[in-house]
Motif scaffolding. Structure first.
Motif, PDB file in Angstrom:
ATOM      1  N   ASP A 150       0.814  -1.211   0.000  1.00  9.31           N
ATOM      2  CA  ASP A 150       0.000   0.000   0.000  1.00  9.31           C
ATOM      3  C   ASP A 150       0.850   1.264   0.000  1.00  9.31           C
ATOM      4  OD1 ASP A 150       0.542  -1.225   2.627  1.00  9.31           O
ATOM      5  OD2 ASP A 150      -0.333   0.626   3.445  1.00  9.31           O
ATOM      6  N   PHE A 154       0.671  -0.160  -4.610  1.00  5.48           N
ATOM      7  CA  PHE A 154       0.320  -1.495  -5.128  1.00  5.48           C
ATOM      8  C   PHE A 154       0.874  -1.735  -6.535  1.00  5.48           C
ATOM      9  CE2 PHE A 154      -3.139  -0.231  -2.212  1.00  5.48           C
ATOM     10  CZ  PHE A 154      -3.040  -1.256  -1.286  1.00  5.48           C
ATOM     11  N   LEU A 183       1.525  -8.227  -0.531  1.00  9.74           N
ATOM     12  CA  LEU A 183       0.432  -8.051   0.414  1.00  9.74           C
ATOM     13  C   LEU A 183       0.569  -6.755   1.208  1.00  9.74           C
ATOM     14  CD1 LEU A 183       1.758  -8.893   3.391  1.00  9.74           C
ATOM     15  CD2 LEU A 183       1.429 -11.188   2.518  1.00  9.74           C
ATOM     16  N   SER A 184      -0.491  -6.426   1.892  1.00 14.40           N
ATOM     17  CA  SER A 184      -0.489  -5.337   2.873  1.00 14.40           C
ATOM     18  C   SER A 184      -1.086  -5.904   4.148  1.00 14.40           C
ATOM     19  CB  SER A 184      -1.303  -4.140   2.388  1.00 14.40           C
ATOM     20  OG  SER A 184      -1.494  -3.225   3.449  1.00 14.40           O
ATOM     21  N   ASP A 189      -4.717  -6.975   2.547  1.00 15.42           N
ATOM     22  CA  ASP A 189      -4.629  -7.417   1.151  1.00 15.42           C
ATOM     23  C   ASP A 189      -3.790  -8.689   1.032  1.00 15.42           C
ATOM     24  OD1 ASP A 189      -5.473  -4.934  -0.935  1.00 15.42           O
ATOM     25  OD2 ASP A 189      -5.045  -4.363   1.133  1.00 15.42           O
ATOM     26  N   ASN A 190      -4.388  -9.755   0.477  1.00 15.15           N
ATOM     27  CA  ASN A 190      -3.707 -11.023   0.175  1.00 15.15           C
ATOM     28  C   ASN A 190      -3.171 -11.744   1.405  1.00 15.15           C
ATOM     29  OD1 ASN A 190      -4.171 -11.102  -2.575  1.00 15.15           O
ATOM     30  ND2 ASN A 190      -2.279 -10.000  -3.085  1.00 15.15           N
ATOM     31  N   LYS A 194      -8.349 -12.262  -0.884  1.00 17.13           N
ATOM     32  CA  LYS A 194      -7.735 -11.732  -2.110  1.00 17.13           C
ATOM     33  C   LYS A 194      -7.807 -10.204  -2.118  1.00 17.13           C
ATOM     34  CE  LYS A 194      -6.971 -13.366  -5.886  1.00 17.13           C
ATOM     35  NZ  LYS A 194      -5.712 -13.546  -6.657  1.00 17.13           N
ATOM     36  N   SER A 195      -6.758  -9.591  -2.643  1.00 15.32           N
ATOM     37  CA  SER A 195      -6.695  -8.129  -2.701  1.00 15.32           C
ATOM     38  C   SER A 195      -7.482  -7.587  -3.890  1.00 15.32           C
ATOM     39  CB  SER A 195      -5.231  -7.687  -2.813  1.00 15.32           C
ATOM     40  OG  SER A 195      -5.152  -6.298  -3.069  1.00 15.32           O
ATOM     41  N   ASN A 197      -6.952  -4.489  -4.629  1.00 15.54           N
ATOM     42  CA  ASN A 197      -6.032  -3.445  -5.102  1.00 15.54           C
ATOM     43  C   ASN A 197      -4.927  -3.984  -5.999  1.00 15.54           C
ATOM     44  OD1 ASN A 197      -7.156  -1.143  -3.572  1.00 15.54           O
ATOM     45  ND2 ASN A 197      -6.484  -2.326  -1.783  1.00 15.54           N
ATOM     46  N   PRO A 205      -3.915 -16.037  -1.838  1.00 17.87           N
ATOM     47  CA  PRO A 205      -3.403 -15.267  -0.694  1.00 17.87           C
ATOM     48  C   PRO A 205      -2.629 -16.165   0.272  1.00 17.87           C
ATOM     49  CG  PRO A 205      -5.767 -15.618  -0.473  1.00 17.87           C
ATOM     50  CD  PRO A 205      -5.376 -16.136  -1.824  1.00 17.87           C
TER      51      PRO A 205
END
Length: 418
Positions: A150, A154, A183-184, A189-190, A194-195, A197, A205
Motif C-alpha cells: 500500500d 500497489f 500483500l499489505s 490485502d492477500n 484476495k486483494s 487493489n 493469498p
C-alpha cells in the motif's frame, strides 16, 4: 474430516526490523477468526487508549517487546491457531540482527518459512541472512511475502523488481520451492482474502497457500539410525536377565528378527523384541520411542547406535560443519567445548576455521578466522571419540550438532554436518 485430524504445519516467520511481521501475524489470526474474544477486547481497549481508530494488530504478537525493554532474554514465541483445513504452529522470531540466532532455533523444525520484505526497501541484509539460514536448515518451502504494498501504490513493477532481486540472490542456494505474495498486512490485502487493489496478482493469498502447501516429512525412512539413550536392567523375578536398550529412532524402520550392527564396536546381533510405550511391537519406525532387546549380550551404552549391516553412518573423529555461532562471546580456536550429537556427548575443539560466509554476496572469506555472534562459517571440529554421523541434507537428526561451553554450560553454536 474433523479438525482434530487435520495436518499440522509448522512455519517460521522472519524479517528485518519494522517489516511488519507482528502486524502480519496479527492480521492472519484476526481475519481467520483465531483470536479469543477476551483477547480481542483487551487489544481493542489498548488500541483505543493509544488513539487508534482501528485494532492495532501488532498488539496480538508484541508481548515480547516489553520483555526486551526490561532486559529479559527473548527466544522464540510459539503461536498456535487452527482453520477448518489445517492446524498451525508459528515460530515467531525477533527481527533484530542480534537475534538472528533465534531464527536458527525457530526454523530447525519448520516445514515452511515466511520471509517478510518491506516493499519500500527490497532485499536487505537480514533478508539474505534469514533466507540463507532457511536454505542451510533444508526447509522445503519458502514463502516470500512482500509487505507494505500500500505504501508503493500497489505497483506490480515494484513487486517484480523485488522478486528478481530475490531470485538472483538465491540462485546459488538449494531451495525446493519459493513462492512470492504481494500483500499489505495493515489493510489485509492477500493475507486471508484476495486483494482488490492488486488484480494483477493471480495466485492465492497467504492463508490459502499455508492451508494447501504440501507437508513433506523430513524423516529419513531408509537409513536405520537408533541412538541408545539408556540401558534398562529392571530387577524382576519374572525377567531376571532382562537387558533392554531404550531410545528414540532417528530414522528408518526396525523389525523383530532384523540383523543389526552396534556402533562403534561393530558387533552384529539380532533383534529379539521391540517394546513400545504400551505394548510389544513387530516393527517400529522414526520418530517412535522404544526399547529393543537383542539376542547377544554386548557392552552397549548411551551414545552407541544400532544400524543395519549394509547401511552404516560415517564414523568420524574430525568432522566438517556449517556452524551458526549463537553466543555473544566469540569462538576460541583450540578451546575445549562439549559437542552433543543425538544421545552422544563428547569433548571437542574447533580445530580450524575453513571459511566464513559473507551473507551479502555468499562469497567465502578464507582469511578471517574470527567467529562472532551470528557468524555463519564452515569449521573442522576434532572430537575426543568418534561420532556416527550423516550429512545434514540426508538426515536432520544424525547430521546436526550443538556446541556447549563446558565452563558455563551455555549453548554457543548449532551446526549442520557437511
Amino acid at each position: 474430516m474433523s479438525i482434530e485430524n487435520n495436518q499440522l504445519l509448522r512455519f517460521t516467520t522472519a524479517g528485518s526490523v519494522d517489516d511488519g511481521k507482528s502486524t502480519l501475524i496479527g492480521r492472519l489470526l484476526y481475519d481467520s477468526k483465531s483470536i479469543f474474544e477476551d483477547q480481542l477486547k483487551a487489544v481493542e481497549s489498548v488500541s483505543r487508549k493509544k488513539g487508534n481508530n482501528c485494532v492495532d494488530l501488532a498488539l496480538f504478537t508484541d508481548g515480547l517487546r516489553d520483555e526486551r525493554e526490561q532486559g529479559i532474554t527473548i527466544d522464540v514465541a510459539y503461536r498456535y491457531f487452527t482453520t477448518p483445513k489445517r492446524k498451525f504452529i508459528i515460530a515467531d522470531t525477533p527481527g533484530h540482527i542480534q537475534y538472528t540466532r533465534n531464527m536458527v532455533t525457530g526454523a530447525s523444525t519448520a516445514n515452511a518459512a515466511i520471509i517478510l520484505i518491506d516493499a519500500r526497501h527490497g532485499v536487505v541484509e537480514q533478508t539474505k541472512r534469514h533466507t540463507f539460514i532457511a536454505s542451510l536448515l533444508n526447509i522445503p518451502h519458502l514463502i516470500v511475502c512482500i509487505n507494505k504494498m500500500d505504501l508503493v501504490d500497489f505497483k506490480e513493477e515494484v513487486f517484480n523488481t523485488i522478486v528478481q532481486q530475490f531470485v538472483e540472490f538465491t540462485s546459488k542456494m538449494i531451495i525446493r520451492d519459493i513462492r512470492f505474495i504481494p500483500l499489505s498486512a495493515l489493510l489485509g490485502d492477500n493475507v486471508v482474502n484476495k486483494s482488490q487493489n492488486m488484480d494483477w496478482y493471480l495466485d492465492a493469498p497467504l492463508l490459502h497457500t499455508l492451508e494447501t502447501i504440501h507437508i513433506s516429512s523430513d524423516v529419513n525412512k531408509i537409513d536405520l539410525r537408533f541412538p541408545i539413550q539408556t540401558v534398562l536392567r529392571p530387577q524382576s523375578k519374572e525377567h531376571p536377565d532382562f537387558r533392554g536398550y531404550a531410545g528414540r529412532i532417528a530414522s528408518g524402520v526396525l523389525r523383530v528378527g532384523d540383523t543389526v550392527i552396534i556402533m562403534p564396536s561393530g558387533f552384529a546381533s539380532t533383534v529379539t523384541g521391540i517394546q513400545g510405550p504400551k505394548e510389544s511391537l513387530k516393527e517400529a519406525f522414526a520418530p517412535m520411542s522404544i526399547t529393543v532387546t537383542l539376542k547377544d549380550d554386548f557392552d552397549i551404552s548411551r551414545g552407541d547406535m544400532i544400524v543395519r549391516p549394509n547401511n552404516v553412518p560415517d564414523t568420524a573423529q574430525d568432522i566438517e560443519v556449517m556452524l551458526c555461532w549463537l553466543h555473544r562471546n566469540p569462538a576460541r580456536t583450540r578451546a575445549k567445548y562439549i559437542i552433543r550429537h543425538t544421545t552422544n556427548e563428547q569433548k571437542a575443539i574447533i580445530k580450524e576455521v575453513i571459511y566464513k560466509l559473507d551473507i551479502q554476496t555468499l562469497s567465502r572469506n578464507l582469511e578471517d578466522s574470527q567467529i562472532d555472534m551470528n557468524d555463519i562459517c564452515k569449521v573442522r571440529i576434532r572430537i575426543t571419540k568418534p561420532l556416527m554421523v550423516d550429512s545434514y541434507r540426508v538426515n536432520r537428526i544424525t547430521g546436526s550438532i550443538i556446541l556447549i561451553d563446558e565452563s558455563t554450560n551455555e549453548t554457543v553454536a548449532a551446526g549442520m554436518i557437511s
